[in-house]
Design a protein around this motif. Structure first.
Motif, PDB file in Angstrom:
ATOM      1  N   ILE A  88      17.314 -15.435   3.269  1.00 50.79           N
ATOM      2  CA  ILE A  88      17.129 -14.238   3.933  1.00 50.79           C
ATOM      3  C   ILE A  88      15.965 -15.205   4.987  1.00 50.79           C
ATOM      4  O   ILE A  88      15.577 -15.185   3.420  1.00 50.79           O
ATOM      5  CB  ILE A  88      16.978 -13.021   3.534  1.00 50.79           C
ATOM      6  N   GLU A  89      16.060 -14.637   5.849  1.00 55.01           N
ATOM      7  CA  GLU A  89      14.143 -14.646   6.204  1.00 55.01           C
ATOM      8  C   GLU A  89      13.944 -13.637   6.804  1.00 55.01           C
ATOM      9  O   GLU A  89      14.468 -12.237   7.067  1.00 55.01           O
ATOM     10  CB  GLU A  89      14.274 -15.404   8.158  1.00 55.01           C
ATOM     11  N   TYR A  90      12.969 -13.165   5.764  1.00 49.59           N
ATOM     12  CA  TYR A  90      11.462 -12.034   5.547  1.00 49.59           C
ATOM     13  C   TYR A  90      11.025 -11.908   6.722  1.00 49.59           C
ATOM     14  O   TYR A  90      10.142 -12.891   6.751  1.00 49.59           O
ATOM     15  CB  TYR A  90      11.806 -11.938   4.253  1.00 49.59           C
ATOM     16  N   PRO A  91      10.711 -11.206   7.219  1.00 46.46           N
ATOM     17  CA  PRO A  91       9.498 -10.953   8.296  1.00 46.46           C
ATOM     18  C   PRO A  91       8.160  -9.941   7.794  1.00 46.46           C
ATOM     19  O   PRO A  91       7.370 -11.290   8.278  1.00 46.46           O
ATOM     20  CB  PRO A  91      10.004  -9.555   9.580  1.00 46.46           C
ATOM     21  N   ASN A  92       8.117 -10.021   7.161  1.00 48.08           N
ATOM     22  CA  ASN A  92       6.820  -9.849   6.017  1.00 48.08           C
ATOM     23  C   ASN A  92       6.516 -10.400   4.213  1.00 48.08           C
ATOM     24  O   ASN A  92       8.218  -9.819   3.621  1.00 48.08           O
ATOM     25  CB  ASN A  92       6.864  -8.174   6.118  1.00 48.08           C
ATOM     26  N   LYS A  93       5.495 -10.929   4.390  1.00 47.66           N
ATOM     27  CA  LYS A  93       5.229 -11.191   3.294  1.00 47.66           C
ATOM     28  C   LYS A  93       4.153 -10.484   2.282  1.00 47.66           C
ATOM     29  O   LYS A  93       2.841 -10.389   3.307  1.00 47.66           O
ATOM     30  CB  LYS A  93       5.467 -12.353   2.501  1.00 47.66           C
ATOM     31  N   VAL A  94       4.277  -9.793   1.224  1.00 44.53           N
ATOM     32  CA  VAL A  94       3.075  -8.689   0.944  1.00 44.53           C
ATOM     33  C   VAL A  94       2.736  -9.927  -0.352  1.00 44.53           C
ATOM     34  O   VAL A  94       3.361  -9.979  -1.587  1.00 44.53           O
ATOM     35  CB  VAL A  94       2.477  -7.878   1.001  1.00 44.53           C
ATOM     36  N   SER A  95       1.563 -10.529  -0.711  1.00 45.48           N
ATOM     37  CA  SER A  95       1.343 -11.100  -2.046  1.00 45.48           C
ATOM     38  C   SER A  95       0.269  -9.842  -2.806  1.00 45.48           C
ATOM     39  O   SER A  95      -0.341 -10.258  -2.526  1.00 45.48           O
ATOM     40  CB  SER A  95       0.411 -12.361  -2.740  1.00 45.48           C
ATOM     41  N   ILE A  96       0.591  -9.826  -3.824  1.00 47.63           N
ATOM     42  CA  ILE A  96      -0.239  -8.520  -4.181  1.00 47.63           C
ATOM     43  C   ILE A  96      -0.487  -8.668  -6.691  1.00 47.63           C
ATOM     44  O   ILE A  96       0.417  -8.896  -6.485  1.00 47.63           O
ATOM     45  CB  ILE A  96      -0.107  -7.405  -4.244  1.00 47.63           C
ATOM     46  N   LYS A  97      -1.536  -8.509  -6.797  1.00 47.56           N
ATOM     47  CA  LYS A  97      -1.772  -7.964  -7.909  1.00 47.56           C
ATOM     48  C   LYS A  97      -1.085  -7.008  -8.673  1.00 47.56           C
ATOM     49  O   LYS A  97      -0.720  -6.448  -8.369  1.00 47.56           O
ATOM     50  CB  LYS A  97      -2.726  -8.080  -8.575  1.00 47.56           C
ATOM     51  N   ALA A  98       0.125  -7.532  -9.849  1.00 45.70           N
ATOM     52  CA  ALA A  98       1.188  -6.981 -10.219  1.00 45.70           C
ATOM     53  C   ALA A  98       0.243  -5.440 -10.947  1.00 45.70           C
ATOM     54  O   ALA A  98       0.634  -5.011 -11.010  1.00 45.70           O
ATOM     55  CB  ALA A  98       2.072  -7.357 -11.484  1.00 45.70           C
ATOM     56  N   GLY A  99      -0.500  -5.889 -11.594  1.00 40.46           N
ATOM     57  CA  GLY A  99      -1.633  -4.537 -12.292  1.00 40.46           C
ATOM     58  C   GLY A  99      -1.551  -3.248 -11.082  1.00 40.46           C
ATOM     59  O   GLY A  99      -0.824  -1.936 -11.410  1.00 40.46           O
ATOM     60  N   ALA A 100      -1.706  -3.442 -10.560  1.00 40.91           N
ATOM     61  CA  ALA A 100      -2.105  -2.659  -9.198  1.00 40.91           C
ATOM     62  C   ALA A 100      -0.971  -1.892  -8.268  1.00 40.91           C
ATOM     63  O   ALA A 100      -0.888  -0.551  -8.178  1.00 40.91           O
ATOM     64  CB  ALA A 100      -2.979  -2.961  -7.917  1.00 40.91           C
ATOM     65  N   PHE A 101       0.237  -3.278  -8.700  1.00 43.51           N
ATOM     66  CA  PHE A 101       1.625  -2.198  -7.686  1.00 43.51           C
ATOM     67  C   PHE A 101       1.937  -1.205  -9.140  1.00 43.51           C
ATOM     68  O   PHE A 101       2.725  -0.576  -8.315  1.00 43.51           O
ATOM     69  CB  PHE A 101       2.851  -3.985  -7.707  1.00 43.51           C
ATOM     70  N   VAL A 102       2.468  -2.047  -9.921  1.00 44.84           N
ATOM     71  CA  VAL A 102       2.361  -0.823 -11.347  1.00 44.84           C
ATOM     72  C   VAL A 102       2.192   0.053 -11.616  1.00 44.84           C
ATOM     73  O   VAL A 102       2.813   0.910 -11.667  1.00 44.84           O
ATOM     74  CB  VAL A 102       3.015  -1.899 -12.324  1.00 44.84           C
ATOM     75  N   GLU A 103       0.270   0.024 -11.296  1.00 40.83           N
ATOM     76  CA  GLU A 103       0.125   1.704 -11.290  1.00 40.83           C
ATOM     77  C   GLU A 103       0.438   2.590 -10.059  1.00 40.83           C
ATOM     78  O   GLU A 103       0.803   3.500 -10.264  1.00 40.83           O
ATOM     79  CB  GLU A 103      -2.008   1.324 -10.928  1.00 40.83           C
ATOM     80  N   ALA A 104       0.326   2.151  -8.654  1.00 44.65           N
ATOM     81  CA  ALA A 104       0.708   2.959  -7.934  1.00 44.65           C
ATOM     82  C   ALA A 104       2.318   3.387  -7.981  1.00 44.65           C
ATOM     83  O   ALA A 104       2.854   4.320  -7.357  1.00 44.65           O
ATOM     84  CB  ALA A 104       1.287   1.783  -6.343  1.00 44.65           C
ATOM     85  N   LEU A 105       3.371   2.663  -9.112  1.00 45.26           N
ATOM     86  CA  LEU A 105       5.092   3.174  -9.151  1.00 45.26           C
ATOM     87  C   LEU A 105       4.324   3.910  -9.993  1.00 45.26           C
ATOM     88  O   LEU A 105       5.110   5.551  -9.738  1.00 45.26           O
ATOM     89  CB  LEU A 105       5.231   1.758  -9.816  1.00 45.26           C
ATOM     90  N   LYS A 106       3.659   3.982 -11.079  1.00 46.03           N
ATOM     91  CA  LYS A 106       3.495   5.084 -11.511  1.00 46.03           C
ATOM     92  C   LYS A 106       2.788   6.690 -10.453  1.00 46.03           C
ATOM     93  O   LYS A 106       2.926   7.523 -11.404  1.00 46.03           O
ATOM     94  CB  LYS A 106       2.160   4.372 -12.866  1.00 46.03           C
TER      95      LYS A 106
END
Lengths: 270, 270, 270
Positions: free
Chosen positions: B126-144
């Protein structure tokens, strides 16, 4: 209008300490700071909280009663990191508390407020005959010792032997922790040969830092409540414990400028 | 013939990351390396794994389909120590995977293989319009953070404000984490007095390292799946997150030369 | 009369090690020290304990049988801190064991004694053909490996290959840990140019420190019992393991001058 800004670390600890005993509390906020008090669901213990505005790096407030779900606020605070800045604001229109954690990312939490009216509970202004000040860590360890034996403990002070004793008695077994007042002794040895050079300082027991006992007292308390009251303390925090025969025990300590007072009714032996 | 030798640490992490979502998987091994893909039991998420032979210090393989019980292999890998060398071999006759941990002692594990045929599942191109690259730790904290409020989260990007927002909305409460793109700024102050001597470098927010957004998108995903997808990441790992309106989210990351791709279907609001 | 004073650390470890297998035990105390032995409730394993008076900094004792509730004593010992001094005394009148932890506070525990008579159990004086001495940490890891596969393990030694093998066989899977004897080699390189200056010492595998095998043996044992027997060991402790065909395994180790001996019956394959 209510806006308060502070560091995460101490505020989180204050909320933890309060939420161990009560599930909801009314934050009475005004231009001086935040005050709150509540009884636990069984009406055995009372917690009273005073966070003066000096605890906050920024504080502006009108007079409001904010009905706080302590369990929910504790969970939000648990998500903060120790170097976060916390910004709390009252959304009057929606009756919500907005909490923002600021660091290299911004995290917002919005929490519905309860309709809890201020109960005007105050810690009764009792004169206590006895006061013991002791490191929280040693007190908590003594509670854990007692746990092996019974779910109630006896706190006793004796004006003749300068001892504060925490004990617990089961059908067969027994445990006690004895805190003795060791006077601080600094002995300066100074003789001709060692003039101005030798100083011998005795290492002293500084677990119990104050012991003022006017009359002997011995009362029994529920162990689980005392554990809740002291659960959020750090090992080196100083607890001020006020005791008197047949009187509730009063435990006071400070967290970063805020003052927490706990009152726990004694168990009347039948 | 299949023999692969590697260090324990990364391979253990790869198996952990894969086993969070699926219980069994077919390792399609050939002379190029190990490829595998599978859908989770509910067919909401797809995991795809590519371990090129360069990841291994020694690698020889014919073409085989190895039906792996991931839970069993994870438990074996959990027994490895970080400085162990792992040797994996395929025992064709008995249809077993032999795993050896070599260090100052030799530890052998023999694990029966399943009869799982290669499913030829591929990550759709699939061709995606958007891409975000982010540190895993900060992403996991946001999930919590989101977990306090709801079991679904909303991932949204907006081309006008350069923000990646992870939010969660409950009946009463709300939480959101806002990642803003801070451009890296290196300002070199150089004046007559300080020629060539002073360099002031602004400390920058490098939690979000890439943000390419062509069209706004906002989609809802199951929180538990996103936690499983990112559970085995280290705090500093970089997640490539591909987003588009009503499209599955694609999360990619690398573990020591191996590539893991996860695809998770959005929740269609009814 | 029984009074024994020692440091908390080792005594706590001794009580832990003993209490993993048995719930109550008779401490046979006399002027030489403390001896005790008991079988586990299923009569599969025997534990024998010998704490000579040299382990204690102060020791005075008449001849007594002290019936110890090991679970209760373990909980009391768990309350000690590693730098506490332990004082144990027998209150003959009340038939209680008084334990005092001395540090900057004094903590007293009084524990009722059971009416357990000395059972005169002795570790049978069996001559074993084989002895393996091995680091406890490596042995415990091998037990954990085996746990993935079966609840029984096979201990085997072979005089021809100098290997001690711990293995476990399930219906489909298999695990084994192979300890090989690496001879200690110290090679002293000494040449004209480097006289007396260069010494090259090969790093050796010193997980298995002794291996004396007169006849091959291979026996099956209950994994859970072997875990209990070795649970309180430190990684670097040396276990002396005595083995023989169809014989119980004998495991010996020392804790700070005290000697613990465990005997575990083999499982007879039906």
């Amino acid at each position: 209008m209510f806006k308060a800004v502070c560091d995460a670390k101490d505020f989180k600890k204050i909320i933890n300490a309060t939420s161990n005993l009560v599930d909801e509390i009314c934050f009475e906020v005004d231009e001086e700071g935040i005050k709150a008090s509540a009884m636990d669901p069984s009406h055995v213990a009372l917690v009273s909280l005073n966070i003066p505005k000096t605890v906050f790096s920024e504080y502006i407030s009108g007079i409001h009663d904010l009905g706080i779900d302590l369990e929910a606020l504790k969970k939000i605070m648990a998500r903060s990191k120790s170097n976060d800045t916390i910004i709390m604001e009252y959304d009057e229109e929606k009756n919500k508390l907005l909490t923002t954690f600021k660091n290299n990312v911004t995290r917002n939490f919005s929490m519905a407020l309860y309709d809890i009216s201020s109960n005007n509970l105050k810690v009764p202004d009792i004169e206590y005959p006895n006061k013991v000040s002791i490191k929280a860590g040693a007190f908590v360890e003594a509670l854990k010792d007692s746990e092996l034996v019974n779910d109630h403990i006896i706190l006793s002070v004796n004006s003749s032997d300068n001892q504060f004793v925490i004990s617990s008695k089961g059908d067969l077994n027994y445990s006690e922790t004895i805190f003795s007042l060791s006077k601080s002794e600094t002995e300066v040895v100074s003789s001709e040969e060692n003039e101005g050079a030798v100083e011998s300082e005795e290492v002293i027991n500084n677990v119990m830092v104050e012991y003022k006992v006017l009359e002997n007292s011995k009362s029994t308390f529920n162990l689980a409540y005392l554990k809740d009251i002291t659960k959020s303390t750090a090992s080196e925090d100083i607890l001020d414990i006020y005791l008197g025969e047949d009187m509730p025990v009063k435990v006071e300590y400070n967290i970063g400028g805020a003052k927490l007072v706990f009152l726990l009714a004694p168990r009347i032996e039948s």
